[in-house]
Design an enzyme around this catalytic site. Structure first.
Site: not given
Length: 500
Positions: A16-18, A134, A13, A36
């Site tokens: 990201g970069g990490m 963030d 879904i 995640k």
């Protein structure tokens, strides 16, 4: 589907970069979660992992309706992962992008509702000395039920521990929401979150990016300088009925976006108090129900497509020896046209059965058609006969008795008064609280924190309870009737006041 430890991966879904984010089913608890999964590149960085684990533990203890719940921090093979609450909805980033594509702006009341929900999440975290670092549209999730959730507490701090060259790639797309002190590499506190929330509020209201640039370096320079006055001066409030609301909202945003942290709101509670006064004074209150309806219009078709993809992944079926069977691996999904286990003899029997069924259907159709045709012919013959005249009538034929005119029923029949069905009534209770972090319950069900509009309440008695750590619990009994369907409650200094 793919097994991942105690989880069954349903679909990806986000990425990201990490990390990659998956929708998954937790096998033992039979619930849907979000996984995640940290990319293996970062799993080898010991400093990152140490800080990542520490911050994940802190985030797991943030139990608030507007903060994503953390279920588990684990490692499978070389992959570290976080299992968290799954939100069936969209990120605020996706909502903003969709609005730009449609050349629309989200209604002002809904924009302020989203901002206030995020502010309440930050208020709870800041009281526990937890800084998000963030606050950006990609980390704000809005469910199709209208619930607003803030995600990824503490992840930014872990990101800060990795090498500078790698961090540049991760921060791409997030530079627009940094506070000036973050962009300068200085020490930050909770006021950096307030600055970021001010940026989001500006962008939701204006439909424009506050710090835009051709390159990351250009954006970073604009963030460091934080020259926002010209942008605020040209800000127009779309479809706003009140002239003064534009001035008041600009002042709130201006105070959030001060370059010097000492000139900003010093705590998020002060921001919430000002926003509560604005939304109440100008009638800009909204709720989850209205936000849910708006998302249904904006993403209705996409939501159905996503659900269809998940259903196909979870419940694929293929024909097999025992009928349609659930597949055991993703590869078999594409073999649905392969009739496994059905030999030539069985196929021949199937053809014979099909032919017999078709012949039977044709026979039934002809039988009904012919019978219907005979009835029509008989009716036509009767209609063609001449009508019997008085002279041709037989004397022995029974005569229809004549009813005297005086004996006939005169006027209309009295069948009683026809009553229209009663309109179903429902009630609404508007609740304004101070302090803004008071918790609201109705009939022992938690409704949320801060101002609320409780709608579609059934007639009868309802128990309203408001709690706050500084006061004793306050309870009021509200009765909704056909005569009284709307109530306005004020909560001040630990007491509930019912306004007429």
């Amino acid at each position: 589907m793919k097994n991942f430890g105690n989880y069954e991966i349903l679909c990806e879904i986000g990425q990201g970069g990490m990390a990659q984010v998956f929708k998954a089913r937790q096998n033992d608890l039979k619930r849907t979660v979000a996984i995640k999964k940290i990319k293996e590149t970062f799993s080898e960085d010991e400093d990152f992992l140490r800080m990542f684990k520490d911050e994940a533990v802190i985030a797991a203890n943030l139990n608030h309706p507007n903060i994503i719940g953390i279920y588990e921090l684990g490692k499978l093979g070389h992959s570290y992962y976080i299992s968290m609450e799954y939100v069936d909805g969209q990120s605020l980033k996706k909502i903003i992008e969709s609005l730009k594509t449609l050349n629309e702006r989200i209604p002002l009341s809904l924009s302020l509702f989203i901002v206030m929900e995020v502010a309440r999440a930050l208020q709870f975290a800041h009281r526990l000395n937890v800084i998000h670092r963030d606050v950006s549209p990609s980390n704000i999730l809005v469910s199709y039920q209208g619930r607003v959730k803030l995600v990824d507490f503490g992840i930014a701090k872990a990101e800060h521990s990795i090498s500078r060259s790698t961090r540049v790639g991760i921060l791409k797309g997030k530079l627009n929401y940094l506070a000036p002190e973050q962009a300068k590499g200085e020490k930050i506190d909770h006021r950096a979150d307030i600055f970021a929330l001010g940026i989001i509020m500006y962008e939701l209201i204006s439909g424009r990016t506050l710090f835009a640039g051709e390159t990351e370096l250009e954006i970073l320079e604009k963030v460091r300088n934080a020259q926002t006055e010209n942008m605020l001066s040209s800000l127009t409030i779309h479809n706003c009925k009140h002239v003064d609301v534009s001035v008041d909202l600009k002042n709130v945003i201006r105070k959030c976006l001060q370059n010097n942290p000492d000139k900003r709101y010093q705590d998020i509670s002060s921001f919430i108090m000002d926003m509560e006064n604005i939304t109440r004074s100008y009638g800009l209150l909204s709720d989850e129900e209205e936000l849910s309806a708006y998302l249904a219009r904006l993403f209705g078709r996409e939501n159905e497509n996503l659900q269809g993809r998940v259903n196909e992944a979870v419940y694929p079926r293929v024909p097999g020896p025992n009928g349609w069977e659930k597949v055991s691996s993703p590869e078999i999904i594409y073999q649905t046209k392969v009739m496994r286990g059905i030999d030539a003899a069985k196929l021949k029997n199937l053809r014979l059965f099909f032919i017999c069924s078709l012949a039977g259907a044709v026979f039934i159709f002809l039988f009904i058609f012919l019978k219907h045709g005979q009835n029509l012919s008989t009716e036509h013959i009767v209609d063609a006969l001449p009508a019997a005249s008085p002279e041709n009538k037989s004397a022995d034929a029974p005569q229809t008795p004549q009813v005297p005119q005086s004996d006939r029923i005169q006027g209309n029949l009295d069948i009683g008064e026809v009553k229209e069905p009663e309109k179903e009534i429902s009630g609404t209770i508007f609740i304004n609280v101070q302090p803004p972090d008071a918790l609201i319950y109705i009939d022992n069900t938690f409704q949320g924190e801060g101002n609320r509009a409780l709608k579609n309440l059934k007639p009868g008695e309802h128990i309203i309870k408001i709690t706050h750590p500084d006061y004793e619990d306050e309870i009021r009994l509200i009765k909704i009737t056909s005569e009284k369907q709307k109530f306005h409650l004020l909560y001040r200094n630990g007491e509930i006041q019912v306004q007429d």
